[in-house]
Design a protein around this motif. Structure first.
Motif, mmCIF file in Angstrom:
data_model
loop_
_atom_site.group_PDB
_atom_site.id
_atom_site.type_symbol
_atom_site.label_atom_id
_atom_site.label_comp_id
_atom_site.label_asym_id
_atom_site.label_seq_id
_atom_site.Cartn_x
_atom_site.Cartn_y
_atom_site.Cartn_z
ATOM 1 N N TYR A 49 0.861 -1.178 0.000
ATOM 2 C CA TYR A 49 0.000 0.000 0.000
ATOM 3 C C TYR A 49 0.893 1.221 0.000
ATOM 4 N N LEU A 50 0.881 1.941 -1.097
ATOM 5 C CA LEU A 50 1.747 3.099 -1.252
ATOM 6 C C LEU A 50 1.062 4.403 -0.871
ATOM 7 N N GLY A 51 -0.206 4.358 -0.540
ATOM 8 C CA GLY A 51 -0.918 5.577 -0.189
ATOM 9 C C GLY A 51 -1.545 6.201 -1.419
ATOM 10 N N PRO A 52 -2.303 7.241 -1.193
ATOM 11 C CA PRO A 52 -2.969 7.872 -2.332
ATOM 12 C C PRO A 52 -1.979 8.632 -3.214
ATOM 13 N N GLU A 53 -2.300 8.700 -4.489
ATOM 14 C CA GLU A 53 -1.487 9.466 -5.424
ATOM 15 C C GLU A 53 -1.651 10.945 -5.117
ATOM 16 N N LYS A 54 -0.551 11.656 -5.099
ATOM 17 C CA LYS A 54 -0.609 13.095 -4.859
ATOM 18 C C LYS A 54 -0.446 13.829 -6.172
ATOM 19 N N THR A 55 -1.239 14.856 -6.315
ATOM 20 C CA THR A 55 -1.066 15.714 -7.475
ATOM 21 C C THR A 55 0.034 16.715 -7.169
ATOM 22 N N ARG A 56 0.489 17.378 -8.197
ATOM 23 C CA ARG A 56 1.519 18.405 -8.004
ATOM 24 C C ARG A 56 0.977 19.529 -7.128
ATOM 25 N N ALA A 57 -0.285 19.894 -7.313
ATOM 26 C CA ALA A 57 -0.886 20.974 -6.526
ATOM 27 C C ALA A 57 -0.969 20.584 -5.051
ATOM 28 N N ALA A 58 -1.332 19.340 -4.758
ATOM 29 C CA ALA A 58 -1.410 18.891 -3.368
ATOM 30 C C ALA A 58 -0.024 18.904 -2.721
ATOM 31 N N TYR A 59 0.972 18.454 -3.476
ATOM 32 C CA TYR A 59 2.344 18.485 -2.962
ATOM 33 C C TYR A 59 2.773 19.922 -2.673
#
Length: 104
Positions: A27-37
């Motif tokens: 489980y790698l966790g949710p994908e982050k968008t560039r904006a969220a990062y």
């Protein structure tokens, strides 16, 4: 070979298998968008600025060091904010122009 050598080899193999074993699904966790990062980075920079200000007032930094670190953090914050604005602007532009068609 003696029993000690065989025991060391066996223990080494067991330790390596334990350390490098990968289960079937990770489980790698949710994908982050560039904006969220970038939003997370902005919050971290703001927290660092608050901590820096507090530590300067507590006398932990000389004024010259404080000013250089503050300037560096402010420049980084400005760059992050500019990129967030650019991403939001391009998202708004594509959502508005995506509905009307691809005319240029």
């Amino acid at each position: 070979m003696s029993i000690e050598v065989l025991s060391c080899i066996f223990i080494t193999i067991c330790v390596l298998a334990y350390v490098f074993y990968l289960p079937g699904k990770l489980y790698l966790g949710p994908e982050k968008t560039r904006a969220a990062y970038l939003r997370e980075r902005k919050e971290a920079i703001y927290e660092n600025l608050r901590d820096l200000n507090f530590e300067f007032k507590a006398g932990k930094f000389p004024p010259s060091d404080y000013q250089s670190m503050k300037t560096s953090l402010e420049e980084e914050a400005a760059a992050v904010l500019a990129e967030i604005a650019r991403l939001e602007e391009s998202a708004a532009f594509s959502s508005v122009h995506g509905k009307k068609g691809a005319r240029v």
